[in-house]
Write an enzyme that holds these catalytic residues in place. Structure first.
Site, PDB file in Angstrom:
ATOM      1  N   HIS A 108       0.850  -1.197   0.000  1.00  0.00           N
ATOM      2  CA  HIS A 108       0.000   0.000   0.000  1.00  0.00           C
ATOM      3  C   HIS A 108       0.886   1.248   0.000  1.00  0.00           C
ATOM      4  CE1 HIS A 108      -3.558   2.385   0.741  1.00  0.00           C
ATOM      5  NE2 HIS A 108      -2.852   3.062   1.627  1.00  0.00           N
ATOM      6  N   ASP A 140      -6.110  -8.718   6.161  1.00  0.00           N
ATOM      7  CA  ASP A 140      -7.244  -9.221   6.946  1.00  0.00           C
ATOM      8  C   ASP A 140      -8.529  -8.760   6.263  1.00  0.00           C
ATOM      9  OD1 ASP A 140      -7.574  -6.579   7.616  1.00  0.00           O
ATOM     10  OD2 ASP A 140      -7.004  -6.806   9.718  1.00  0.00           O
ATOM     11  N   VAL A 143      -9.965  -2.861   5.086  1.00  0.00           N
ATOM     12  CA  VAL A 143      -9.272  -2.195   3.975  1.00  0.00           C
ATOM     13  C   VAL A 143      -7.930  -1.677   4.493  1.00  0.00           C
ATOM     14  CG1 VAL A 143      -9.359  -0.299   2.304  1.00  0.00           C
ATOM     15  CG2 VAL A 143     -11.438  -1.576   2.850  1.00  0.00           C
TER      16      VAL A 143
HETATM   17  C1  GRF Z   1       0.797   0.488  -5.997  1.00  0.00           C
HETATM   18  O1  GRF Z   1       0.995   1.836  -5.665  1.00  0.00           O
HETATM   19  C2  GRF Z   1       0.407  -0.309  -4.788  1.00  0.00           C
HETATM   20  O2  GRF Z   1       0.984   0.154  -3.611  1.00  0.00           O
HETATM   21  C3  GRF Z   1      -1.081  -0.098  -4.741  1.00  0.00           C
HETATM   22  O3  GRF Z   1      -1.495  -0.106  -6.075  1.00  0.00           O
HETATM   23  C4  GRF Z   1      -0.411   0.298  -6.905  1.00  0.00           C
HETATM   24  C5  GRF Z   1      -0.194  -0.802  -7.883  1.00  0.00           C
HETATM   25  O4  GRF Z   1       0.753  -0.457  -8.846  1.00  0.00           O
HETATM   26  N1  GRF Z   1      -1.740  -1.108  -3.929  1.00  0.00           N
HETATM   27  P1  GRF Z   1       1.295  -1.568  -9.831  1.00  0.00           P
HETATM   28  O5  GRF Z   1       0.062  -2.183 -10.522  1.00  0.00           O
HETATM   29  O6  GRF Z   1       2.041  -2.588  -9.045  1.00  0.00           O
HETATM   30  O7  GRF Z   1       2.148  -0.841 -10.817  1.00  0.00           O
END
Ligand code: GRF
Length: 203
Positions: A108, A140, A143
């Site tokens: 994230h 989990d 979100v």
């Molecule tokens: C990333 O910033 C990730 O942290 C978030 O969604 C984005 C996905 O980017 N959950 P990618 O598809 O891996 O380029």
């Protein structure tokens, strides 16, 4: 350790795992990529790397439960031991977590618990924080609420917009995710309740 990746879009974090390769991943290897979006570039990236890739849309199943059962079946058939959510835009429910809870991680783009959910980088800019970053955590039923495994801080600059901040954070995501996967593959992450610890800090 066999890894299954769930991705909805671009797939740059998937690419980071593919580029790292099994040696840097502590012996782990991506064996299957699933997407809820048939046109996701992530699927193409997987195929280019010779990794099995499949689109499975919720609309292909009668219920969310059935959809998750199908995800679980495909992952299990591929011998997946660790699931990585890399830009997967759905919240997983009880059917999935019953099978892969404790063995599913997510990346994230913020320092959780700050700014969960969508457009975390925009949330960070609007709040006005001076430091943001990225987090890898267990998944989990909430979100972006699962136990944190690792985080990397990234400065927010005065002239940042959503794109420049996202880009700076993404560079760190591409380092953090393979590193965490390698630690998990080597069995170096201990988890007690919400707290996780690294077995050896020198790695
Ligand atoms: C990333 O910033 C990730 O942290 C978030 O969604 C984005 C996905 O980017 N959950 P990618 O598809 O891996 O380029």
């Amino acid at each position: 350790m066999n890894i299954g990746v769930l991705a909805s879009g671009r797939g740059s974090n998937l690419q980071a795992l593919l580029d790292a390769g099994p040696e840097a991943l502590g012996g782990a290897r991506v064996v299957l990529v699933l997407s809820d979006q048939p046109g996701a570039p992530a699927l193409e990236r997987a195929r280019k790397a010779g990794v099995a890739a499949r689109a499975l849309q919720p609309a292909d199943a009668a219920t969310v439960e059935e959809y998750e059962q199908r995800l679980v079946r495909l992952l299990a058939e591929a011998g997946v031991e660790l699931v990585v959510l890399a830009g997967y835009m759905r919240v997983l429910g009880p059917v999935f977590l019953e099978a892969f809870g404790g063995r599913t991680i997510n990346i994230h783009p913020s320092l959780l618990p700050a700014f969960p959910g969508l457009r975390a980088q925009k949330q960070a800019l609007e709040y006005g924080v001076k430091i943001s970053g990225c987090t890898v955590h267990y998944v989990d039923d909430g979100v972006d609420t699962g136990p944190v495994i690792a985080q990397k801080a990234v400065p927010v600059k005065d002239d940042d917009d959503e794109q420049t901040l996202s880009c700076r954070i993404l560079q760190e995501e591409h380092r953090l995710l393979p590193w965490v996967v390698s630690l998990l593959a080597r069995g170096l992450i201990r988890r007690q309740g919400r707290r996780t610890t690294l077995e050896r800090k020198d790695l």
